[in-house]
Design an enzyme around this catalytic site. Structure first.
Site, PDB file in Angstrom:
ATOM      1  N   LEU A 128     -51.417 -14.437   0.091  1.00 38.05           N
ATOM      2  CA  LEU A 128     -51.394 -13.413   1.155  1.00 38.05           C
ATOM      3  C   LEU A 128     -51.743 -13.520   2.858  1.00 38.05           C
ATOM      4  O   LEU A 128     -52.194 -15.234   2.648  1.00 38.05           O
ATOM      5  CB  LEU A 128     -52.694 -12.442   1.419  1.00 38.05           C
ATOM      6  CG  LEU A 128     -52.338 -11.937  -0.430  1.00 38.05           C
ATOM      7  CD1 LEU A 128     -53.869 -11.050   0.293  1.00 38.05           C
ATOM      8  CD2 LEU A 128     -52.027 -10.590  -0.313  1.00 38.05           C
ATOM      9  N   ASP A 129     -51.096 -13.815   3.684  1.00 34.32           N
ATOM     10  CA  ASP A 129     -51.574 -13.859   5.169  1.00 34.32           C
ATOM     11  C   ASP A 129     -52.657 -14.451   5.097  1.00 34.32           C
ATOM     12  O   ASP A 129     -53.160 -13.382   4.476  1.00 34.32           O
ATOM     13  CB  ASP A 129     -50.501 -13.033   6.483  1.00 34.32           C
ATOM     14  CG  ASP A 129     -49.067 -13.041   5.948  1.00 34.32           C
ATOM     15  OD1 ASP A 129     -48.199 -13.608   5.473  1.00 34.32           O
ATOM     16  OD2 ASP A 129     -48.694 -11.997   5.655  1.00 34.32           O
ATOM     17  N   ARG A 130     -53.120 -14.914   6.731  1.00 33.94           N
ATOM     18  CA  ARG A 130     -54.151 -14.847   6.792  1.00 33.94           C
ATOM     19  C   ARG A 130     -54.899 -13.710   6.732  1.00 33.94           C
ATOM     20  O   ARG A 130     -55.814 -13.905   6.355  1.00 33.94           O
ATOM     21  CB  ARG A 130     -54.707 -15.816   8.060  1.00 33.94           C
ATOM     22  CG  ARG A 130     -56.189 -16.508   8.435  1.00 33.94           C
ATOM     23  CD  ARG A 130     -55.586 -16.946   9.927  1.00 33.94           C
ATOM     24  NE  ARG A 130     -55.277 -16.373  11.213  1.00 33.94           N
ATOM     25  CZ  ARG A 130     -55.378 -16.611  12.189  1.00 33.94           C
ATOM     26  NH1 ARG A 130     -54.615 -17.675  12.247  1.00 33.94           N
ATOM     27  NH2 ARG A 130     -54.729 -15.347  12.976  1.00 33.94           N
ATOM     28  N   ARG A 228     -45.336  -6.085   6.528  1.00 35.73           N
ATOM     29  CA  ARG A 228     -45.843  -6.374   7.663  1.00 35.73           C
ATOM     30  C   ARG A 228     -43.975  -5.670   8.360  1.00 35.73           C
ATOM     31  O   ARG A 228     -43.847  -4.596   9.738  1.00 35.73           O
ATOM     32  CB  ARG A 228     -45.880  -6.728   8.267  1.00 35.73           C
ATOM     33  CG  ARG A 228     -47.047  -7.405   7.281  1.00 35.73           C
ATOM     34  CD  ARG A 228     -47.945  -8.327   6.998  1.00 35.73           C
ATOM     35  NE  ARG A 228     -48.177  -9.301   9.245  1.00 35.73           N
ATOM     36  CZ  ARG A 228     -48.346 -10.275   9.496  1.00 35.73           C
ATOM     37  NH1 ARG A 228     -48.133 -11.090   8.639  1.00 35.73           N
ATOM     38  NH2 ARG A 228     -48.594 -10.291  10.518  1.00 35.73           N
TER      39      ARG A 228
END
Length: 284
Positions: A128-130, A228
């Site tokens: 997962l992204d930050r 996104r």
């Protein structure tokens, strides 16, 4: 973790490692020099002649990573000898990078392994992204990781996300089919472009309220930043997303949560469903 197999035929140990135990050729070679193969408790090499009834064991303990173990809070959703799933909070990186090797989920997990006497490494199955939060799955050794990677490529790991977005799709359900490419050769940002790699995402509308919507998203491919980018491209960007979305509400992070993972366990073949304790809502 140990892999154990009782031979039902005769043959060289190598053939059992590749066929019955499913080890990749790369892993077989790497483990060969660590002396982890035993037959009837005797350390052997891959050319050892195995007989019917012999007990083959492989110790899958991993070397300690180079980055430091660090005490930190972990929310464990699932754990067994092969896998561990964590409920990742927003604002934390998955693993160290060249510019930062502390205060990541991997540092905290390594500390957990050490304090629980588990000779495991950190092998992310899902990332997962930050600022994305929710379920992340990690394998405890490279053999399990290779199996999970093959399952992922075959589309055998289902991932579900919830996202709060600005606006809404016109339809209640649909599939976004739009290729994704890098915006620049060196940057991390992506965009929809005809020469990009195939990317498909499924969406359904869970709620509409005051110009916002709550969506359930299922990535059918695994491109970087896929959900996104797709939401922004379709005109309903994810709230709080500073790169692709809309942060006019002053939200501290993007409203995207990995709510669920579903798959068949690579070792037991039992169905596993893991759900995040976190959620996304439209109460702004």
């Amino acid at each position: 973790m140990k892999l154990i197999h009782i031979a039902e035929r005769e043959g060289k140990l190598l053939s059992f490692l590749r066929r019955e135990l499913g080890l990749s050729s790369t892993l077989v070679k790497r483990l060969k020099f660590r002396h982890v193969y035993t037959v009837n408790s005797q350390t052997v090499f891959t050319d050892f002649p195995v007989k019917i009834g012999d007990v083959i064991e492989i110790c899958m303990d991993e070397d300690t990573p180079e980055y430091p173990a660090q005490e930190g809070e972990l929310s464990i959703l699932y754990e067994d000898d092969a896998l561990i799933a964590l409920d990742k909070p927003a604002g934390i990186l998955m693993h160290p990078s060249s510019s930062r090797n502390t205060d990541t989920l991997a540092n905290y997990l390594l500390h957990y392994y050490q304090t629980t006497n588990q000779a495991c490494a950190v092998h992310p199955v899902s990332r997962l992204d930050r600022d994305t939060f929710g379920v992340v799955l990690l394998a405890k050794n490279s053999h399990v990781h290779a199996k999970m990677h093959a399952m992922q490529k075959a589309g055998q790991i289902e991932k579900l996300y919830h996202a709060a977005v600005l606006g809404a799709p016109e339809a209640e359900y649909g599939i976004i089919d739009a290729p994704i490419a890098r915006k620049s050769e060196t940057g991390m940002l992506r965009c929809v472009r005809e020469d990009g790699k195939s990317a498909r995402s499924e969406f359904s509308v869970l709620e509409r309220r005051n110009g916002f919507s709550l969506l359930e998203l299922r990535p059918l491919t695994g491109r970087t930043h896929q959900l996104r980018v797709h939401c922004a491209h379709m005109g309903f960007p994810i709230l709080g997303d500073p790169q692709y979305g809309n942060d006019t509400l002053g939200l501290p992070y993007q409203q995207l949560c990995a709510v669920c993972l579903r798959f068949r366990h690579p070792m037991t073949e039992k169905f596993v469903e893991i759900r995040s304790k976190q959620t996304v809502c439209l109460d702004f």
